[in-house]
Design an enzyme around this catalytic site. Sequence first.
Site, PDB file in Angstrom:
ATOM      1  N   SER A  49       0.847  -1.202   0.000  1.00 24.14           N
ATOM      2  CA  SER A  49       0.000   0.000   0.000  1.00 24.14           C
ATOM      3  C   SER A  49       0.878   1.245   0.000  1.00 24.14           C
ATOM      4  O   SER A  49       0.387   2.351  -0.190  1.00 24.14           O
ATOM      5  CB  SER A  49      -0.922   0.004   1.220  1.00 24.14           C
ATOM      6  OG  SER A  49      -0.157  -0.008   2.411  1.00 24.14           O
ATOM      7  N   TYR A  74      -3.408  -2.526  -3.025  1.00 24.23           N
ATOM      8  CA  TYR A  74      -4.074  -3.799  -2.739  1.00 24.23           C
ATOM      9  C   TYR A  74      -5.180  -4.048  -3.771  1.00 24.23           C
ATOM     10  O   TYR A  74      -5.468  -5.204  -4.120  1.00 24.23           O
ATOM     11  CB  TYR A  74      -4.670  -3.789  -1.322  1.00 24.23           C
ATOM     12  CG  TYR A  74      -3.659  -3.633  -0.195  1.00 24.23           C
ATOM     13  CD1 TYR A  74      -2.298  -3.887  -0.384  1.00 24.23           C
ATOM     14  CD2 TYR A  74      -4.072  -3.242   1.082  1.00 24.23           C
ATOM     15  CE1 TYR A  74      -1.388  -3.750   0.659  1.00 24.23           C
ATOM     16  CE2 TYR A  74      -3.171  -3.105   2.132  1.00 24.23           C
ATOM     17  CZ  TYR A  74      -1.827  -3.354   1.913  1.00 24.23           C
ATOM     18  OH  TYR A  74      -0.936  -3.221   2.958  1.00 24.23           O
ATOM     19  N   HIS A  95      -7.449  -6.185   8.873  1.00 27.82           N
ATOM     20  CA  HIS A  95      -7.842  -7.481   8.306  1.00 27.82           C
ATOM     21  C   HIS A  95      -9.251  -7.481   7.717  1.00 27.82           C
ATOM     22  O   HIS A  95      -9.485  -8.037   6.645  1.00 27.82           O
ATOM     23  CB  HIS A  95      -7.711  -8.598   9.355  1.00 27.82           C
ATOM     24  CG  HIS A  95      -6.287  -8.902   9.715  1.00 27.82           C
ATOM     25  ND1 HIS A  95      -5.936  -9.784  10.708  1.00 27.82           N
ATOM     26  CD2 HIS A  95      -5.110  -8.438   9.200  1.00 27.82           C
ATOM     27  CE1 HIS A  95      -4.610  -9.852  10.795  1.00 27.82           C
ATOM     28  NE2 HIS A  95      -4.101  -9.040   9.904  1.00 27.82           N
ATOM     29  N   LYS A 113      -3.673 -13.871  11.677  1.00 28.88           N
ATOM     30  CA  LYS A 113      -4.307 -13.740  12.972  1.00 28.88           C
ATOM     31  C   LYS A 113      -3.975 -12.356  13.520  1.00 28.88           C
ATOM     32  O   LYS A 113      -2.978 -11.773  13.098  1.00 28.88           O
ATOM     33  CB  LYS A 113      -3.878 -14.836  13.944  1.00 28.88           C
ATOM     34  CG  LYS A 113      -2.412 -15.240  13.941  1.00 28.88           C
ATOM     35  CD  LYS A 113      -1.351 -14.250  14.263  1.00 28.88           C
ATOM     36  CE  LYS A 113      -1.388 -13.575  15.593  1.00 28.88           C
ATOM     37  NZ  LYS A 113      -0.245 -12.639  15.776  1.00 28.88           N
ATOM     38  N   ASP A 201      -2.675 -10.134  19.620  1.00 33.97           N
ATOM     39  CA  ASP A 201      -1.450 -10.579  18.965  1.00 33.97           C
ATOM     40  C   ASP A 201      -0.939 -11.920  19.499  1.00 33.97           C
ATOM     41  O   ASP A 201      -0.563 -12.794  18.726  1.00 33.97           O
ATOM     42  CB  ASP A 201      -0.336  -9.536  19.108  1.00 33.97           C
ATOM     43  CG  ASP A 201       0.789  -9.856  18.145  1.00 33.97           C
ATOM     44  OD1 ASP A 201       0.587  -9.671  16.929  1.00 33.97           O
ATOM     45  OD2 ASP A 201       1.838 -10.359  18.575  1.00 33.97           O
TER      46      ASP A 201
HETATM   47  N1  LIG Z   1       1.669 -15.973  12.205  1.00 32.25           N
HETATM   48  C1  LIG Z   1       2.687 -15.382  12.814  1.00 32.25           C
HETATM   49  O1  LIG Z   1       3.589 -15.997  13.336  1.00 32.25           O
HETATM   50  C2  LIG Z   1       2.748 -13.919  12.836  1.00 32.25           C
HETATM   51  C3  LIG Z   1       1.653 -13.204  12.469  1.00 32.25           C
HETATM   52  N2  LIG Z   1       1.695 -11.861  12.486  1.00 32.25           N
HETATM   53  C4  LIG Z   1       0.477 -11.144  12.099  1.00 32.25           C
HETATM   54  O2  LIG Z   1       0.717 -10.533  10.840  1.00 32.25           O
HETATM   55  C5  LIG Z   1       0.182  -9.239  10.793  1.00 32.25           C
HETATM   56  C6  LIG Z   1       1.279  -8.260  10.396  1.00 32.25           C
HETATM   57  O3  LIG Z   1       2.305  -8.282  11.351  1.00 32.25           O
HETATM   58  P1  LIG Z   1       3.820  -7.864  10.967  1.00 32.25           P
HETATM   59  O4  LIG Z   1       4.199  -8.436   9.675  1.00 32.25           O
HETATM   60  O5  LIG Z   1       4.650  -8.141  12.148  1.00 32.25           O
HETATM   61  O6  LIG Z   1       3.657  -6.298  10.830  1.00 32.25           O
HETATM   62  P2  LIG Z   1       4.570  -5.279  10.036  1.00 32.25           P
HETATM   63  O7  LIG Z   1       4.351  -3.953  10.661  1.00 32.25           O
HETATM   64  O8  LIG Z   1       5.957  -5.787   9.915  1.00 32.25           O
HETATM   65  O9  LIG Z   1       3.946  -5.295   8.570  1.00 32.25           O
HETATM   66  C7  LIG Z   1       2.641  -4.908   8.323  1.00 32.25           C
HETATM   67  C8  LIG Z   1       2.505  -4.466   6.881  1.00 32.25           C
HETATM   68  O10 LIG Z   1       1.161  -4.067   6.664  1.00 32.25           O
HETATM   69  C9  LIG Z   1       1.088  -2.984   5.749  1.00 32.25           C
HETATM   70  N3  LIG Z   1       0.321  -1.877   6.325  1.00 32.25           N
HETATM   71  C10 LIG Z   1      -0.745  -1.306   5.753  1.00 32.25           C
HETATM   72  N4  LIG Z   1      -1.202  -0.291   6.483  1.00 32.25           N
HETATM   73  C11 LIG Z   1      -0.395  -0.187   7.553  1.00 32.25           C
HETATM   74  C12 LIG Z   1      -0.348   0.710   8.657  1.00 32.25           C
HETATM   75  N5  LIG Z   1      -1.241   1.686   8.817  1.00 32.25           N
HETATM   76  N6  LIG Z   1       0.618   0.529   9.554  1.00 32.25           N
HETATM   77  C13 LIG Z   1       1.512  -0.462   9.428  1.00 32.25           C
HETATM   78  N7  LIG Z   1       1.511  -1.342   8.395  1.00 32.25           N
HETATM   79  C14 LIG Z   1       0.578  -1.195   7.452  1.00 32.25           C
HETATM   80  C15 LIG Z   1       2.519  -2.558   5.453  1.00 32.25           C
HETATM   81  O11 LIG Z   1       2.857  -3.119   4.186  1.00 32.25           O
HETATM   82  P3  LIG Z   1       2.719  -2.257   2.847  1.00 32.25           P
HETATM   83  O12 LIG Z   1       3.224  -0.871   3.156  1.00 32.25           O
HETATM   84  O13 LIG Z   1       3.585  -2.972   1.912  1.00 32.25           O
HETATM   85  O14 LIG Z   1       1.285  -2.250   2.443  1.00 32.25           O
HETATM   86  C16 LIG Z   1       3.350  -3.233   6.533  1.00 32.25           C
HETATM   87  O15 LIG Z   1       4.613  -3.569   6.089  1.00 32.25           O
HETATM   88  C17 LIG Z   1      -0.458  -8.997  12.160  1.00 32.25           C
HETATM   89  O16 LIG Z   1      -1.820  -9.207  12.075  1.00 32.25           O
HETATM   90  C18 LIG Z   1       0.181 -10.020  13.067  1.00 32.25           C
HETATM   91  O17 LIG Z   1      -0.689 -10.487  14.068  1.00 32.25           O
HETATM   92  C19 LIG Z   1       2.838 -11.183  12.799  1.00 32.25           C
HETATM   93  C20 LIG Z   1       3.958 -11.851  13.179  1.00 32.25           C
HETATM   94  C21 LIG Z   1       4.005 -13.290  13.288  1.00 32.25           C
HETATM   95  O1  LIG Z   2       1.996 -14.209  15.648  1.00 30.86           O
HETATM   96  C1  LIG Z   2       2.987 -13.898  16.261  1.00 30.86           C
HETATM   97  O2  LIG Z   2       3.876 -14.861  16.589  1.00 30.86           O
HETATM   98  C2  LIG Z   2       5.201 -14.527  16.870  1.00 30.86           C
HETATM   99  C3  LIG Z   2       5.302 -13.269  17.699  1.00 30.86           C
HETATM  100  O3  LIG Z   2       6.648 -12.898  17.858  1.00 30.86           O
HETATM  101  C4  LIG Z   2       4.551 -12.154  17.022  1.00 30.86           C
HETATM  102  O4  LIG Z   2       4.530 -10.993  17.832  1.00 30.86           O
HETATM  103  C5  LIG Z   2       3.130 -12.548  16.778  1.00 30.86           C
HETATM  104  O5  LIG Z   2       2.499 -11.592  15.959  1.00 30.86           O
END
Ligand SMILES: NC(=O)C1=CN([C@@H]2O[C@H](COP(=O)(O)OP(=O)(O)OC[C@H]3O[C@@H](n4cnc5c(N)ncnc54)[C@H](OP(=O)(O)O)[C@@H]3O)[C@@H](O)[C@H]2O)C=CC1
Ligand SMILES: O=C1OC[C@@H](O)[C@H](O)[C@H]1O
Length: 393
Positions: A49, A74, A95, A113, A201
């Site tokens: 985005s 997107y 989401h 999630k 989270d």
């Molecule tokens: N399954 C797992 O193990 C994990 C799951 N997660 C989940 O994944 C999701 C993202 O987490 P994570 O990757 O750590 O987050 P990040 O902040 O690293 O990345 C989020 C991405 O979302 C996009 N985005 C769009 N709008 C916004 C905004 N207003 N602020 C910030 N980012 C925005 C950006 O991408 P762009 O600019 O390219 O659009 C950004 O890079 C969460 O819901 C988290 O719960 C996170 C870590 C581990």
């Molecule tokens: O989903 C997750 O799993 C790993 C954690 O470190 C992270 O904060 C969380 O978003």
Amino acid sequence: MASSTPYTVRWGIMATGWIAEVFTKDLLANPAIRGVHDVRHEVVAAASSSSKERAGDFLTKVKAPSSAKAYGSYHELVADPDVDIVYVATPHSHHFQNAMLALEAGKNVLCEKALTVTASQARKLVEAARTKGVFFMEAVWTRYFPLSIQVRDLISSGAIGNVYRTIADLSIGKDKADGKIDFADSHRMVNPELAGGALLDLGIYALTWVFQTLYHVQPEEQKEAPNVMAAINKYHTGADETTSIILQFPQHKSHGIALTSLRVSSDVDGKNSAGASIRIQGSTGEIQVMGPAYCPLQYRVIKKNGGGEVQVVDCPIPKDPESGWGQGMFWEADECARCLRDGRKESKSLPWSESITIMEVMEETLRQGGVVYSDVISTDVYDAQSPLNTGKR
Ligand SMILES: NC(=O)C1=CN([C@@H]2O[C@H](COP(=O)(O)OP(=O)(O)OC[C@H]3O[C@@H](n4cnc5c(N)ncnc54)[C@H](OP(=O)(O)O)[C@@H]3O)[C@@H](O)[C@H]2O)C=CC1
Ligand SMILES: O=C1OC[C@@H](O)[C@H](O)[C@H]1O
């Protein structure tokens, strides 16, 4: 007879942050390394985005094929006819709007999630998936670990008798001497505008263990949503920093205790010295799951009359011998591929109704603790032009 040609799924990645990178690298890992030969994954596009350039840099970083397309929005990603399934990797705040954007475009969706901010949003997404006839799944990767499947099977087979209690903790000690938590106030972990807080989270994983072991295994006709008693301590940003939930399943006579905190740690020395982060307690035995609740690598079975013997089962995550890569997110991707191949719209390991029930528990927990998120991220009214979809922040 099974086909020898693996079924191929073409992925479009929505957002380019941390988890998008981890997941996409897992998609690109060779399935044979984890013994999978019936499905495979292709990364055909990614969207940011922020800018098209950022999407391009992301594709380069993850070593996607040069044919993969980079989009600066997107909207463009969900309009790409070559994309079979969209992986939504934005913060939880986004989401609902982002997943709905993809569902409305007729795309299959795997959404990170916590699925949404409210239960009503989750119900709306499921409704949209049903209406559009597409696949939809919450990306709780832990559910698809061989370890989780083995533990569920052990419970269903009665290996520890009737399961009466599960205690699950996912806490990361980020307490600082000055009283703050070691995340900037703007970080998604504590920023209410990004639906920050421990529960959505991390608490989702503690709840995953309670649900996998006390709810998922209940026979369909006896499914019972729990009563919820919760306590929350709030951080100065308004997000929850420590949250404890008791879930009571009265008909099944069972209790779940789900714990999460940004102040203390479920694994204080990072070496499991503190013991199991998950204890599943049955009438004739206990299963203990070691390691972080999102990525456990070992479980132990202790029988009441086992004479002190502990059965220890290691479930390592296969790594690509060349790159050393492999995080365990590929198993959920394989589940998506098999569902698409077989025409299933939801996963049996995490059905829509269960994701909704978990969201109801989280919503009730936040209500009891007085955590309130803003209208823009809590609304269940879809808006294709929402700033959450256009990136105009
Ligand atoms: N399954 C797992 O193990 C994990 C799951 N997660 C989940 O994944 C999701 C993202 O987490 P994570 O990757 O750590 O987050 P990040 O902040 O690293 O990345 C989020 C991405 O979302 C996009 N985005 C769009 N709008 C916004 C905004 N207003 N602020 C910030 N980012 C925005 C950006 O991408 P762009 O600019 O390219 O659009 C950004 O890079 C969460 O819901 C988290 O719960 C996170 C870590 C581990
Ligand atoms: O989903 C997750 O799993 C790993 C954690 O470190 C992270 O904060 C969380 O978003």
